[in-house]
Design a protein around this motif. Sequence first.
Motif, PDB file in Angstrom:
ATOM      1  N   ALA A 213      59.565  72.155  17.590  1.00 37.86           N
ATOM      2  CA  ALA A 213      58.049  72.594  17.989  1.00 37.86           C
ATOM      3  C   ALA A 213      58.178  70.841  19.148  1.00 37.86           C
ATOM      4  O   ALA A 213      57.070  71.531  20.259  1.00 37.86           O
ATOM      5  CB  ALA A 213      57.543  71.923  17.201  1.00 37.86           C
ATOM      6  N   GLY A 214      59.070  70.117  19.809  1.00 39.16           N
ATOM      7  CA  GLY A 214      58.658  68.955  20.575  1.00 39.16           C
ATOM      8  C   GLY A 214      57.558  68.066  20.480  1.00 39.16           C
ATOM      9  O   GLY A 214      56.585  68.329  20.931  1.00 39.16           O
ATOM     10  N   GLU A 364      56.066  72.003  26.992  1.00 38.51           N
ATOM     11  CA  GLU A 364      56.591  73.210  26.901  1.00 38.51           C
ATOM     12  C   GLU A 364      57.370  73.609  28.200  1.00 38.51           C
ATOM     13  O   GLU A 364      56.150  73.991  29.282  1.00 38.51           O
ATOM     14  CB  GLU A 364      55.664  74.010  24.906  1.00 38.51           C
ATOM     15  CG  GLU A 364      55.968  75.035  25.626  1.00 38.51           C
ATOM     16  CD  GLU A 364      55.236  75.674  23.676  1.00 38.51           C
ATOM     17  OE1 GLU A 364      55.219  76.811  24.349  1.00 38.51           O
ATOM     18  OE2 GLU A 364      55.290  74.584  23.392  1.00 38.51           O
ATOM     19  N   THR A 402      60.605  77.338  20.380  1.00 36.51           N
ATOM     20  CA  THR A 402      59.776  76.925  20.159  1.00 36.51           C
ATOM     21  C   THR A 402      59.179  77.287  19.246  1.00 36.51           C
ATOM     22  O   THR A 402      58.168  76.862  18.340  1.00 36.51           O
ATOM     23  CB  THR A 402      59.726  75.919  20.771  1.00 36.51           C
ATOM     24  OG1 THR A 402      60.130  75.766  22.143  1.00 36.51           O
ATOM     25  CG2 THR A 402      58.082  74.658  21.122  1.00 36.51           C
ATOM     26  N   HIS A 410      61.402  74.030  24.320  1.00 35.65           N
ATOM     27  CA  HIS A 410      60.943  72.579  24.596  1.00 35.65           C
ATOM     28  C   HIS A 410      62.008  71.679  25.481  1.00 35.65           C
ATOM     29  O   HIS A 410      62.855  71.666  25.155  1.00 35.65           O
ATOM     30  CB  HIS A 410      60.022  72.065  23.768  1.00 35.65           C
ATOM     31  CG  HIS A 410      60.572  72.060  22.792  1.00 35.65           C
ATOM     32  ND1 HIS A 410      61.435  72.687  21.066  1.00 35.65           N
ATOM     33  CD2 HIS A 410      61.143  70.816  21.972  1.00 35.65           C
ATOM     34  CE1 HIS A 410      61.807  72.028  20.519  1.00 35.65           C
ATOM     35  NE2 HIS A 410      62.012  71.233  20.755  1.00 35.65           N
TER      36      HIS A 410
END
Length: 441
Positions: A213-214, A364, A402, A410
């Motif tokens: 997900a970053g 993102e 993401t 991302h």
Amino acid sequence: MSHIFPRHTAKQPPVAVGGEGCYLIDASGKRYLDASGGAAVSCLGHGDRTVIDAVKGQLDRLAFAHTGFFTSEPAEALADLLVENAPEGIDRVYLVSGGSEATESAIKLARQYFVEKGEPQRGRLIARKQSYHGNTIGALSAGGNEWRRKQFGPLLLDVSHIDPCYEYRLRAEGEEAEAYGRRAADALEEELLRVGPETVMAFMAEPVVGATAGAVPPAPGYFRRIREICDRYGILLILDEVMCGMGRTGTLFACEQDGVRPDILCVAKGLGAGYQPIGAMLCSGAIYDAIANGSGFFQHGHTYIGHPTAAAAGHAVVSSILERGLVERCARQGEALRAALDARFGQHANVGDIRGRGLFLGLELVSDRATKAPFDPSHGIAGRIKAAAFEAGLICYPMSGTIDGRLGDHVLLAPPFIIEDAQIEELAEKLDGAIATALAA
């Protein structure tokens, strides 16, 4: 012809031959700024003499002794150092060879804990969507990234996955951050009541979500509420700090910033800083005592757990982080990197969010800032950014999927704690160029 089985059979990577500080060097002499520390591993950079000498010195004394027969001085010393600096209640350390082994060990320990306590009905794990906990079957089952799970579905354990704490996407318009944090955490209680809390052994989460997900941090109060729910229903809280721990977010353990005490804590990556493969599962004294006062035998193990040479490297790394003030430096340079990213991308038409803690930051990418619409996956934005950055001499960690494992892109950044201001500028400039190249393609 190479006989190596590579990560991708259509790509032949260059040969790495050296490393100096924040840079890696390939066989042609090209230098690459390691802006992701590999995968948030190289917290001390490359060529650290203290750690190298510790490894060499241990090899001169003892390379390996199987834990079925012996403990070792470096393993004992590393365990003492970790417990001395760990969150309240953590009392024991189980040394393994990497992150997937750490999370796999945590899942199995949680199960055995309840068996030893006379609650064998507790066998369900709850985790979060878009989480990542490793690639072994148990760890992959806990992870909530559908792209990674899909083809192995028939092999995976039955694990519940609730929505992540993901402010950029899931916080409602006008909703206060604290209110969102509580709402996101309450999803755990809802799932407990759905499946029957008496069947659940643990909840597993990353304090700051990494690869999938970053660098997504929790909303205020999220983990305090999670802890309350775990305590109310008698389930264990497992925190996976494999990627975000060991100083990476600006405190030695990431959970310190959220004021939460886990029952089981997993670390790796920065624990060995890449100098040796090592990870650790840390647990509370209460969990250890349940095993000690029961069967006395944790029914688990791998050949290389507690490896003396790896433990010597880990002890040298953690000692260096603490003694050189690198946790504080990570927090300070994290602010500098965040400022550089804000300056270049804060108003960028295709950067929707800049987030994270310390030197663990993510950007993102979106096709429209106003609507937060992601790029169509067919554009392969993350892959293009990675290729363009690498060509420019920058190693970063872009990923796609993401939002839900399919949509969204991302870039994750996790440079060594020793990064200098000039290198932060180099990072931002080369990343800016790579994103521009990817978007223009």
